[in-house]
Write a protein that holds these residues in place. Structure first.
Motif, short mmCIF file in Angstrom:
data_model
loop_
_atom_site.label_atom_id
_atom_site.label_comp_id
_atom_site.label_asym_id
_atom_site.label_seq_id
_atom_site.Cartn_x
_atom_site.Cartn_y
_atom_site.Cartn_z
N ARG A 1 162.02 -15.41 51.07
CA ARG A 1 160.79 -14.87 50.51
C ARG A 1 159.60 -15.14 51.46
NH1 ARG A 1 160.61 -12.95 45.09
NH2 ARG A 1 162.74 -12.28 44.66
N TRP A 2 158.96 -16.26 51.28
CA TRP A 2 157.81 -16.57 52.14
C TRP A 2 157.75 -18.06 52.47
CZ3 TRP A 2 155.67 -18.84 47.77
CH2 TRP A 2 155.75 -18.13 46.57
N GLN A 3 158.91 -18.60 52.84
CA GLN A 3 158.97 -20.02 53.20
C GLN A 3 158.09 -20.34 54.41
OE1 GLN A 3 161.63 -18.47 52.04
NE2 GLN A 3 162.64 -19.80 50.57
N LYS A 4 158.05 -19.43 55.40
CA LYS A 4 157.25 -19.70 56.60
C LYS A 4 155.77 -19.82 56.25
CE LYS A 4 156.57 -18.04 61.34
NZ LYS A 4 155.10 -17.99 61.32
N ARG A 5 155.27 -18.89 55.46
CA ARG A 5 153.87 -18.98 55.04
C ARG A 5 153.62 -20.21 54.19
NH1 ARG A 5 150.55 -14.60 54.49
NH2 ARG A 5 149.04 -16.21 53.93
N ALA B 1 159.90 3.60 28.27
CA ALA B 1 158.69 2.80 28.40
C ALA B 1 159.05 1.37 28.77
CB ALA B 1 157.88 2.82 27.10
N GLY B 2 158.26 0.77 29.64
CA GLY B 2 158.52 -0.62 30.02
C GLY B 2 157.62 -1.05 31.15
N GLY B 3 158.14 -1.95 31.98
CA GLY B 3 157.34 -2.47 33.08
C GLY B 3 158.19 -3.18 34.11
N VAL B 4 157.65 -3.32 35.32
CA VAL B 4 158.33 -4.01 36.40
C VAL B 4 157.33 -4.92 37.12
CG1 VAL B 4 160.13 -2.29 36.81
CG2 VAL B 4 157.90 -2.02 37.93
N ASN B 5 157.84 -6.00 37.71
CA ASN B 5 156.98 -6.93 38.44
C ASN B 5 157.83 -7.72 39.43
OD1 ASN B 5 154.29 -8.32 38.68
ND2 ASN B 5 155.57 -10.10 38.19
N LEU B 6 157.46 -7.67 40.71
CA LEU B 6 158.15 -8.44 41.74
C LEU B 6 157.12 -9.22 42.55
CD1 LEU B 6 160.83 -5.87 43.01
CD2 LEU B 6 161.19 -7.85 41.52
N ASN B 7 157.40 -10.50 42.78
CA ASN B 7 156.48 -11.39 43.49
C ASN B 7 156.99 -11.57 44.91
OD1 ASN B 7 155.07 -11.74 41.04
ND2 ASN B 7 156.52 -13.33 40.42
N LEU B 8 156.63 -10.64 45.79
CA LEU B 8 157.18 -10.58 47.13
C LEU B 8 156.26 -11.17 48.19
CD1 LEU B 8 158.54 -6.91 46.96
CD2 LEU B 8 159.74 -9.02 46.36
#
Length: 567
Positions: free
Chosen positions: A46-50, A197-204
């Motif tokens: 994911r974002w280990q470097k940051r 109907a619904g929703g999506v969310n990704l923490n990239l």
């Protein structure tokens, strides 16, 4: 309970979800029922470097999905280059939309013949941030459609070939429940006949989590302590969920499986009270409006799925609003049960509301309320007993199972947009007649007949994967063999690579599935690839001398349907 107009009630006829440690609604229920804490450390890549370069982040833990970078582009007719340019939230919405139709028993051909609407809640665009952080060479002619948030809904409408309203809704953290509300309104207005109907969310993106951290929203403990004295912020979660909606009267006429009924809902905003602090007055107003729209008395509500972020400011305001509208209407010895799925999987932000709705629908079907985790001591600013509220701390039956089960779901956005949906258990209907032997005989076909199970996939690998999934389902359930065969034919798309497994009992069918799963020939298994332009004719009686004495006698004896048509 005062009844509202039946025409205003909306049936939920399909569910789909992809959530931390729960890749289906069945597994979501298992997670909730068993009180699983799905919060983990940051997954590799994911974002280990940051993270190592910036120590400001309070907590990197969260509810994460595995393999968000993987996508079967060929299945959806998308080139690898275009798929790489697409926001993974678009890709997740495509997967969930396809699974939703399968779970609702509707083929792509049938949905294309209906006026269907698509309403998707989403508030983050991490992939756009990541793309723009790269050089300009990362921008191609696929980038605009790949990153534009409206395309999360529009691409799903394009895939399905449907012409109803197609909207990506962004009202902050309340987005997905607002999307459900808008879908219901569209169905009531006749704009569409059926709605996804619904929703999506990704923490990239590291920057996305850093912004929440600097705002002061994250819990340093990596836990969501809803209504607890330890409440110190929330933990982020990711994934998505959808519901398939249809007017209740139509769903009953069509014989759909109904998971629950949306009796009414409301949406409002806090106006000038505060941009980022919840308004108790606005929350009270949205609750009153929702229950008036639903025609339900406050005292008849048995459970409310909270917005419940576990923040020191938000929790007491939400509790006070519930106490004013719902708690005051009930006796002290019958408190309103409350809880939050955020304690299990984290706060899915733009997709948080649909998770709460799925939790309530599954709880209604199971006749049980799962525990809300991480609760020990009430927040000192939330006098639960005085306000006639009680946190659901253990799995239990509904408080009053002898009356219609009704619950509420809340979802509130950072900018003040609030949503509340009133949900009732599905109406009781007479079960359809079981063809293959009735209760206790679901593993044997009546009369010694043979049941066909038809499977298909875009590729040979996809076909094998379908066999694996079906085998897992059959071995973990007591589904009727004939009903399963009917569903496979009537509610699944007929893709290019196909196989039919024949068997007269569960063991024969499972053995055939095992053969398909490993790609080996076996008795009772027919497989092949559909030719381009092939017709759908399956029985031909040409009358040209191909018949023989006693032809179809066994089928006449073993298949009442064939015998009836033949006679």
């Amino acid at each position: 309970m005062r009844q509202n107009d039946d025409a205003d009630q909306i049936a939920v006829i399909g569910l789909s979800c992809r959530l931390p440690q729960a890749d289906s609604s069945a597994r979501l229920w298992e997670l909730l029922r068993d009180g699983v804490d799905a919060i983990t450390s940051l997954p590799p890549g994911r974002w280990q470097k940051r993270l190592s370069e910036d120590a400001e982040l309070i907590c990197e833990r969260g509810g994460f999905l595995d393999r968000v970078d993987q996508f079967d582009a060929d299945f959806f007719g998308i080139s690898p280059r275009e798929a790489a340019a697409m926001d993974p939230q678009q890709r997740l919405a495509l997967e969930l939309g396809w699974e939703l139709l399968e779970n609702g028993g509707i083929t792509p051909e049938r949905i294309a013949a209906l006026r269907a609407g698509v309403f998707v809640g989403a508030m983050n665009d991490d992939y756009a941030t990541l793309t723009r952080q790269r050089s300009s060479e990362a921008v191609s002619h696929h980038t605009l459609a790949g990153l534009q948030r409206s395309m999360i809904a529009n691409r799903l409408s394009y895939l399905l070939g449907v012409n109803g309203p197609s909207l990506t809704v962004d009202s902050g953290q309340s987005s997905s429940l607002v999307a459900v509300h808008m879908a219901c309104q569209s169905l009531r207005a006749g704009e569409c006949e059926i709605a996804l109907a619904g929703g999506v969310n990704l923490n990239l993106s590291f920057d996305g989590t850093l912004s929440v951290s600097r705002f002061g929203g994250l819990s340093p403990d990596g836990r969501c302590y809803t209504f607890d004295a330890r409440a110190n912020g929330y933990v982020r979660g990711e994934g998505g969920g959808f519901v398939l909606l249809k007017p209740l009267a139509q769903a009953l006429r069509d014989g759909d499986h109904i998971h629950g009924v949306l009796r009414g809902s409301a949406v409002n905003n806090g106006g000038g009270d505060s941009l980022t602090t919840p308004s108790q007055q606005a929350q009270e107003d949205v609750l009153r409006r929702a229950y008036t729209a639903a025609g339900v008395r406050p005292e008849d509500i048995q459970y409310v799925e909270l917005h419940g972020t576990g923040t020191a400011v938000g929790d007491p305001i939400e509790a006070a609003a519930l106490a004013t509208v719902l708690g005051s209407a009930r006796p002290a010895d019958a408190p309103l049960q409350v809880g939050s799925a955020k304690t299990n999987i984290g706060h899915l932000e733009g997709a948080a509301g649909i998770v709460g709705l799925l939790k309530v629908l599954l709880s209604l079907e199971a006749g049980e309320l799962p525990a809300s985790l991480n609760f020990e001591t009430p927040n000192p600013d939330i006098p639960l007993a005085d306000w006639h509220l009680q946190v659901q701390t253990e799995r239990s039956p509904w408080p009053r199972p002898d009356v219609p089960l009704v619950a509420g779901v809340s979802s509130f956005g950072l900018g003040g947009t609030n949503a509340h949906v009133v949900v009732e258990q599905a109406p009781r209907v007479e079960p359809a007649e079981v063809v293959d032997g009735g209760p206790g005989q679901v593993g044997v076909v009546a009369g010694g007949g043979v049941v066909p199970w038809a499977l298909s996939g875009r590729s040979a690998a996809g076909l094998r994967a379908q066999a694996v999934r079906l085998r897992e389902f059959v071995t973990s359930s007591d589904a009727s063999l004939a009903s399963a065969g009917y569903s496979l034919v009537s509610s699944r798309a007929g893709l290019e690579h196909r196989a039919v497994v024949l068997g007269s009992d569960r063991e024969e069918l499972l053995a055939g599935l095992e053969a398909v799963a490993v790609g080996e020939p076996a008795e009772g298994v027919v497989s092949g690839v559909r030719r381009e332009g092939a017709s759908d004719v399956v029985f031909v009686f040409p009358g040209q001398g191909a018949q023989w004495a006693g032809m179809a006698v066994e089928l006449l004896d073993s298949s009442p349907v064939f015998a009836e048509r033949f006679g």
